[in-house]
Design a protein around this motif. Structure first.
Motif, PDB file in Angstrom:
ATOM      1  N   ASP A  82      -6.992   1.867   1.882  1.00 27.86           N
ATOM      2  CA  ASP A  82      -7.167   2.451   0.548  1.00 27.86           C
ATOM      3  C   ASP A  82      -8.272   3.508   0.503  1.00 27.86           C
ATOM      4  OD1 ASP A  82      -9.392   0.889   0.769  1.00 27.86           O
ATOM      5  OD2 ASP A  82      -8.805  -0.554  -0.757  1.00 27.86           O
ATOM      6  N   GLU A  94       0.815  -1.221   0.000  1.00 25.91           N
ATOM      7  CA  GLU A  94       0.000   0.000   0.000  1.00 25.91           C
ATOM      8  C   GLU A  94       0.847   1.269   0.000  1.00 25.91           C
ATOM      9  OE1 GLU A  94      -3.044  -0.116  -0.568  1.00 25.91           O
ATOM     10  OE2 GLU A  94      -4.035  -1.807   0.420  1.00 25.91           O
ATOM     11  N   ARG A 154     -10.871   2.861  -4.718  1.00 20.29           N
ATOM     12  CA  ARG A 154      -9.533   3.028  -4.167  1.00 20.29           C
ATOM     13  C   ARG A 154      -8.939   4.365  -4.545  1.00 20.29           C
ATOM     14  NH1 ARG A 154      -5.404  -0.095  -2.804  1.00 20.29           N
ATOM     15  NH2 ARG A 154      -6.036  -2.041  -1.853  1.00 20.29           N
ATOM     16  N   GLN A 189     -11.365   3.224   0.895  1.00 17.38           N
ATOM     17  CA  GLN A 189     -12.667   2.828   0.352  1.00 17.38           C
ATOM     18  C   GLN A 189     -13.735   2.945   1.431  1.00 17.38           C
ATOM     19  OE1 GLN A 189     -11.590  -1.051  -1.750  1.00 17.38           O
ATOM     20  NE2 GLN A 189     -12.993  -0.054  -3.148  1.00 17.38           N
ATOM     21  N   SER A 231      -6.507  -3.425  -5.992  1.00 17.49           N
ATOM     22  CA  SER A 231      -7.123  -4.413  -5.116  1.00 17.49           C
ATOM     23  C   SER A 231      -6.343  -5.721  -5.215  1.00 17.49           C
ATOM     24  CB  SER A 231      -8.570  -4.663  -5.516  1.00 17.49           C
ATOM     25  OG  SER A 231      -9.053  -5.783  -4.817  1.00 17.49           O
ATOM     26  N   SER A 232      -6.132  -6.358  -4.068  1.00 19.28           N
ATOM     27  CA  SER A 232      -5.399  -7.620  -4.132  1.00 19.28           C
ATOM     28  C   SER A 232      -6.342  -8.814  -4.156  1.00 19.28           C
ATOM     29  CB  SER A 232      -4.423  -7.708  -2.969  1.00 19.28           C
ATOM     30  OG  SER A 232      -5.053  -7.368  -1.771  1.00 19.28           O
ATOM     31  N   ASP A 291       1.376  -6.623   6.254  1.00 18.76           N
ATOM     32  CA  ASP A 291       1.117  -8.032   5.983  1.00 18.76           C
ATOM     33  C   ASP A 291       2.050  -8.537   4.886  1.00 18.76           C
ATOM     34  OD1 ASP A 291      -0.083 -10.507   5.910  1.00 18.76           O
ATOM     35  OD2 ASP A 291      -1.839  -9.840   4.773  1.00 18.76           O
TER      36      ASP A 291
HETATM   37  N1  UDP Z   1      -4.773  -6.663   2.698  1.00 19.05           N
HETATM   38  C1  UDP Z   1      -3.897  -7.320   3.584  1.00 19.05           C
HETATM   39  N2  UDP Z   1      -3.391  -8.551   3.223  1.00 19.05           N
HETATM   40  C2  UDP Z   1      -3.701  -9.162   2.044  1.00 19.05           C
HETATM   41  C3  UDP Z   1      -4.600  -8.495   1.164  1.00 19.05           C
HETATM   42  C4  UDP Z   1      -5.108  -7.255   1.521  1.00 19.05           C
HETATM   43  O1  UDP Z   1      -3.610  -6.816   4.662  1.00 19.05           O
HETATM   44  O2  UDP Z   1      -3.200 -10.252   1.779  1.00 19.05           O
HETATM   45  C5  UDP Z   1      -5.327  -5.330   3.074  1.00 19.05           C
HETATM   46  C6  UDP Z   1      -5.119  -4.222   2.059  1.00 19.05           C
HETATM   47  O3  UDP Z   1      -3.893  -3.586   2.256  1.00 19.05           O
HETATM   48  C7  UDP Z   1      -6.276  -3.289   2.346  1.00 19.05           C
HETATM   49  C8  UDP Z   1      -7.377  -4.234   2.758  1.00 19.05           C
HETATM   50  O4  UDP Z   1      -6.726  -5.449   3.171  1.00 19.05           O
HETATM   51  O5  UDP Z   1      -6.021  -2.382   3.403  1.00 19.05           O
HETATM   52  C9  UDP Z   1      -8.381  -4.513   1.656  1.00 19.05           C
HETATM   53  O6  UDP Z   1      -7.698  -4.988   0.518  1.00 19.05           O
HETATM   54  P1  UDP Z   1      -8.131  -4.611  -0.969  1.00 19.05           P
HETATM   55  O7  UDP Z   1      -8.372  -3.143  -1.081  1.00 19.05           O
HETATM   56  O8  UDP Z   1      -7.110  -5.198  -1.857  1.00 19.05           O
HETATM   57  O9  UDP Z   1      -9.493  -5.402  -1.100  1.00 19.05           O
HETATM   58  P2  UDP Z   1     -10.907  -4.910  -1.704  1.00 19.05           P
HETATM   59  O10 UDP Z   1     -11.146  -3.516  -1.196  1.00 19.05           O
HETATM   60  O11 UDP Z   1     -10.746  -4.954  -3.168  1.00 19.05           O
HETATM   61  O12 UDP Z   1     -11.884  -5.908  -1.185  1.00 19.05           O
END
Ligand code: UDP
Ligand code: MG
Length: 311
Positions: free
Chosen positions: A100, A18, A204, A102, A209-210, A47
């Protein structure tokens, strides 16, 4: 403020790659916290990021007394990272949040207001997910529906990890030993007096997104198998129905053979039945495997995460 005895608020932010958003996130949080006017800490959990996230966080921890960093020894996944942050948080209330942006940090002010009205849990509910892709919205909706049909614990639609929990909820949460952590389900399982605040989910601010399709599918599978045994039980009934049909069909063939003699052109129906039953059995075994795999993982009793160091 790192050893403040009467800490009010702990913000817990898991971070995986991030580097692009930490600055914006902190700026926003400090702005909101100034409005709140209470003491607070921000617990970042690194993480196992592969970019400069850790270095940035270390610098932030040096610069701001409110910032603490928990550095995990590798990538344990968001659920584990969140658990690590919650475990080490010390505030009277705890708010997990995505870095992020969101989840709009302004909402924390409303969370706190509800907490002061006497709620132990305040959840943020996304009313508008138009910033998520269509595929993600449809699959999320299907998941909630299916999950709530077959599980004893109902997960409220469109409620994520963004929420406020009082200290006593957090202490109960810490008692749950399972290593397969599906936080949405665990949060719902805990119960307590809950208030809901609706908000619009932003996209974001930066980074990516991961969670891709395959990760989300596994996430959904975790959710269902952690809180429901219906997929295991359904095979009993399906098996009974199929056995019954097979019995009727078998009887019919025997009667037919007795009355009219044997005929060989039964190949098509035979192969159909064999393939169908084979498929059903493989699926059943697969479902069993899912659960047994989880029993295996739980039985090893490994820690949920490993902290390498703290800053
Ligand atoms: N995150 C984490 N470890 C992981 C994947 C994600 O700590 O293996 C964190 C990421 O940094 C973020 C949050 O979880 O703060 C949500 O991740 P992301 O935005 O990728 O997911 P989405 O919003 O698309 O569901
Ligand atoms: Mg996100």
């Amino acid at each position: 403020m790192k050893n403040n005895r009467q800490l009010f608020l702990s913000i817990v932010a898991p971070c995986y790659n991030e580097e692009a958003v930490i600055d914006i996130f902190l700026e926003k949080i400090f702005y909101i916290m100034q409005k709140l006017g209470k003491n607070f800490e921000i617990v970042f959990v690194n993480d196992g990021s592969r970019d400069a996230t850790l270095e940035i966080l270390q610098a932030k921890s040096k610069a701001f007394a409110e910032v603490r960093v928990i550095n995990l020894s590798r990538n344990f996944g968001k659920e584990a990272a969140l658990t690590a942050g919650i475990d080490t948080s010390r505030g009277e209330v705890v708010v997990p949040i995505d870095v992020d942006l969101q989840d709009p940090p302004e909402l924390i002010l409303e969370f706190v207001k509800k907490y002061e009205e006497g709620y132990d849990v305040v959840v943020g509910k996304r009313i508008d997910r138009s910033t998520d892709s269509r595929a993600k919205r449809v699959s999320a909706e299907t998941f909630y529906k299916l999950h709530n049909k077959i599980s004893d614990i109902e997960i409220p639609h469109n409620v994520g990890d963004y929420r406020l929990m009082s200290r006593r909820v957090v202490e109960e949460l810490k008692k749950l030993p399972e290593t397969q952590r599906f936080m949405k389900g665990i949060f719902a399982w805990l119960g307590f007096k809950t208030a809901v605040i609706e908000y619009k989910r932003e996209s974001r601010v930066a980074g990516e997104s991961s969670f891709n399709g395959w990760k989300l599918w596994n996430f959904a599978l975790d959710g269902i198998t952690s809180f429901s045994t219906a997929p295991l039980r359904v095979w009993l009934y399906l098996g009974m129905v199929l056995a019954f049909i097979a019995f009727i069909y078998g009887s019919w063939i025997i009667i037919k053979t007795l009355l009219f003699g044997a005929d060989s052109p039964g190949y098509a129906s035979m192969i159909t039945v064999i393939l169908f039953l084979g498929g059903i059995q493989l699926m059943g075994i697969g479902i069993l495997g899912e659960y047994i795999g989880r029993i295996y993982l739980e039985s090893k009793n490994r820690p949920i995460y490993i902290v390498e160091d703290e800053y």
